[in-house]
Write an enzyme that holds these catalytic residues in place. Structure first.
Site, mmCIF file in Angstrom:
data_model
loop_
_atom_site.group_PDB
_atom_site.id
_atom_site.type_symbol
_atom_site.label_atom_id
_atom_site.label_comp_id
_atom_site.label_asym_id
_atom_site.label_seq_id
_atom_site.Cartn_x
_atom_site.Cartn_y
_atom_site.Cartn_z
ATOM 1 N N TRP A 119 -37.900 -0.412 25.320
ATOM 2 C CA TRP A 119 -37.840 0.747 25.351
ATOM 3 C C TRP A 119 -39.244 1.574 24.846
ATOM 4 O O TRP A 119 -39.198 2.365 23.734
ATOM 5 C CB TRP A 119 -36.612 1.089 24.033
ATOM 6 C CG TRP A 119 -35.162 0.515 24.637
ATOM 7 C CD1 TRP A 119 -34.871 -0.286 25.411
ATOM 8 C CD2 TRP A 119 -33.889 1.077 24.303
ATOM 9 N NE1 TRP A 119 -33.613 -0.223 25.872
ATOM 10 C CE2 TRP A 119 -33.017 0.458 25.066
ATOM 11 C CE3 TRP A 119 -33.541 2.099 23.281
ATOM 12 C CZ2 TRP A 119 -31.633 0.621 24.796
ATOM 13 C CZ3 TRP A 119 -32.310 2.248 23.201
ATOM 14 C CH2 TRP A 119 -31.235 1.393 23.819
ATOM 15 N N GLY A 122 -51.899 4.482 31.258
ATOM 16 C CA GLY A 122 -50.267 4.157 30.958
ATOM 17 C C GLY A 122 -50.318 4.303 29.017
ATOM 18 O O GLY A 122 -51.197 4.740 28.670
ATOM 19 N N ALA A 171 -49.239 -2.348 34.575
ATOM 20 C CA ALA A 171 -47.981 -2.745 35.177
ATOM 21 C C ALA A 171 -47.271 -1.916 35.998
ATOM 22 O O ALA A 171 -47.404 -0.677 36.049
ATOM 23 C CB ALA A 171 -47.041 -3.109 33.902
ATOM 24 N N TYR A 172 -46.570 -2.253 36.889
ATOM 25 C CA TYR A 172 -45.626 -1.480 37.454
ATOM 26 C C TYR A 172 -44.378 -1.471 36.884
ATOM 27 O O TYR A 172 -43.441 -2.501 36.599
ATOM 28 C CB TYR A 172 -45.108 -2.348 38.982
ATOM 29 C CG TYR A 172 -44.408 -1.603 40.054
ATOM 30 C CD1 TYR A 172 -44.581 -0.962 41.196
ATOM 31 C CD2 TYR A 172 -43.055 -1.361 39.694
ATOM 32 C CE1 TYR A 172 -44.228 -0.155 41.982
ATOM 33 C CE2 TYR A 172 -42.301 -0.622 40.471
ATOM 34 C CZ TYR A 172 -42.618 -0.071 41.820
ATOM 35 O OH TYR A 172 -41.982 0.572 42.762
ATOM 36 N N THR A 173 -44.115 -0.161 36.376
ATOM 37 C CA THR A 173 -42.901 -0.071 35.482
ATOM 38 C C THR A 173 -41.834 1.019 36.102
ATOM 39 O O THR A 173 -40.674 1.336 35.131
ATOM 40 C CB THR A 173 -43.387 0.577 34.303
ATOM 41 O OG1 THR A 173 -44.008 1.926 34.667
ATOM 42 C CG2 THR A 173 -44.510 -0.171 33.478
ATOM 43 N N THR A 217 -41.300 -7.584 28.957
ATOM 44 C CA THR A 217 -40.340 -6.433 28.793
ATOM 45 C C THR A 217 -38.856 -7.458 28.539
ATOM 46 O O THR A 217 -38.676 -8.712 28.794
ATOM 47 C CB THR A 217 -39.996 -5.949 30.220
ATOM 48 O OG1 THR A 217 -38.863 -5.046 30.060
ATOM 49 C CG2 THR A 217 -39.703 -6.676 31.333
ATOM 50 N N ASP A 218 -38.017 -6.626 27.928
ATOM 51 C CA ASP A 218 -36.736 -7.211 27.670
ATOM 52 C C ASP A 218 -35.989 -7.370 28.912
ATOM 53 O O ASP A 218 -34.854 -8.067 28.943
ATOM 54 C CB ASP A 218 -35.816 -5.814 26.648
ATOM 55 C CG ASP A 218 -35.941 -4.622 27.382
ATOM 56 O OD1 ASP A 218 -36.830 -4.063 27.411
ATOM 57 O OD2 ASP A 218 -34.802 -4.135 27.715
ATOM 58 N N TYR A 264 -37.805 -5.384 38.707
ATOM 59 C CA TYR A 264 -38.684 -5.262 37.964
ATOM 60 C C TYR A 264 -38.511 -6.602 36.877
ATOM 61 O O TYR A 264 -39.533 -6.910 36.464
ATOM 62 C CB TYR A 264 -38.234 -3.949 37.102
ATOM 63 C CG TYR A 264 -38.970 -3.864 35.860
ATOM 64 C CD1 TYR A 264 -40.366 -3.594 35.925
ATOM 65 C CD2 TYR A 264 -38.575 -3.860 34.416
ATOM 66 C CE1 TYR A 264 -41.080 -3.404 34.674
ATOM 67 C CE2 TYR A 264 -39.153 -3.582 33.290
ATOM 68 C CZ TYR A 264 -40.406 -3.437 33.510
ATOM 69 O OH TYR A 264 -41.337 -2.933 32.293
#
Length: 296
Positions: free
Chosen positions: A156, A12, A66-68, A107-108, A131
């Site tokens: 981002w 990643g 992570a799963y993104t 994450t946001d 997610y």
């Protein structure tokens, strides 16, 4: 801190930046990617993580796995929750049992994006998709483990490697003269290198002072829409003789996706800048530094 830093994740964006930092600094890190263990099996993940930590004897752990796939997660909730909730939960429990500093990324997308100001860590969460829900569940599991852990919420994220917005824009510019880019979603772009450096700083600080445990926001400084970011990418690319395209501003409604995106992804980074010797770099500065490392 004795023992290497064990990093979950290898390919990643943040993991690759951590590997580059380890090589440049000589700092001992061990990376556990898919070839080392399968984090997608919730029934086996606890024993796999326990065994790996016992084998390596790390001084700290960073989770960069992570799963993104935000849109794909809508149809694969079990896979998203396995990687984003169950795996970090197992890591956090194993670290808590040994008193190891544990740094995790979130994450946001844990927010619904409806505020008219940047989000602070104590704002109510409200993910609108699978997610975000899986990442929020991961945050909660890490906290529930009770060990010395820091969760870095970021937004981002882009880098010179992997799948991200910068590389996508450059690829599309190779085929098109004009690209429609969403202009009514606002955030703060974050270079993966800055994420990696902040993670190391947080890990070291946590080893010295477990009282720093908690959730922190981490992003680039300054606001941008996706259209703003695209325009900046093409300006930097043009300076380096790379591909460029005109940016046509569109709305979220013009570009429907399976998962809803937050209209406001801005993260207030005041907490991390107060607690740690860290200052968020202006996103345009980080973008230029990132693109200096890319081939055109």
């Amino acid at each position: 801190m004795t023992g290497p830093i064990l990093v979950f994740g290898r390919d990643g964006q943040v993991a690759r930046e951590l590997a580059d930092l380890a090589e440049a600094s000589g700092r001992a890190m061990t990376f556990a990617g898919r070839g080392t263990l399968d984090l997608s099996d919730p029934k086996a993940v606890d024993s796999a993580i326990e065994g790996l930590i016992a084998e390596i004897g790390p001084g700290a752990v960073i989770n960069a796995a992570a799963y993104t796939a935000v849109d794909r997660a809508e149809g694969e909730p079990d896979a998203a929750f396995a990687l984003n909730r169950d795996a970090p939960a197992a890591m956090a429990r194993a670290c808590a049992a040994r008193g190891l500093p544990f740094t995790h990324f979130s994450t946001d997308y844990v927010f619904d994006g409806t505020l008219d100001r940047p989000y602070v860590e104590t704002d109510p969460t409200g993910p609108t998709g699978v997610y975000g829900a899986s990442k929020l569940a991961g945050e909660q599991a890490v906290s529930a483990a009770g060990g010395p852990a820091i969760t870095l919420r970021t937004s981002w994220v882009y880098g010179a490697h992997g799948a991200n917005f910068v590389r996508t824009m450059l690829r599309l510019a190779g085929d098109r003269d004009e690209i429609g880019v969403v202009a009514d979603q606002i955030g703060r772009p974050t270079w993966a290198r800055d994420c990696a450096q902040a993670a190391l700083l947080a890990t070291d600080a946590l080893a010295r002072d477990p009282g720093l445990a908690g959730v922190y926001h981490l992003s680039g400084a300054g606001d941008a829409s996706w259209a703003d970011l695209a325009a900046a990418i093409f300006a930097e690319s043009a300076r380096r003789g790379g591909p460029t395209a005109r940016v046509r501003a569109i709305t979220t409604a013009d570009y429907p996706t399976p998962a809803k995106r937050p209209a406001n992804s801005r993260l207030d980074c005041g907490k991390i800048e107060t607690a740690l010797p860290w200052r968020c770099r202006p996103w345009r500065e980080s973008l230029a530094a990132c693109m200096n490392e890319m081939e055109f």
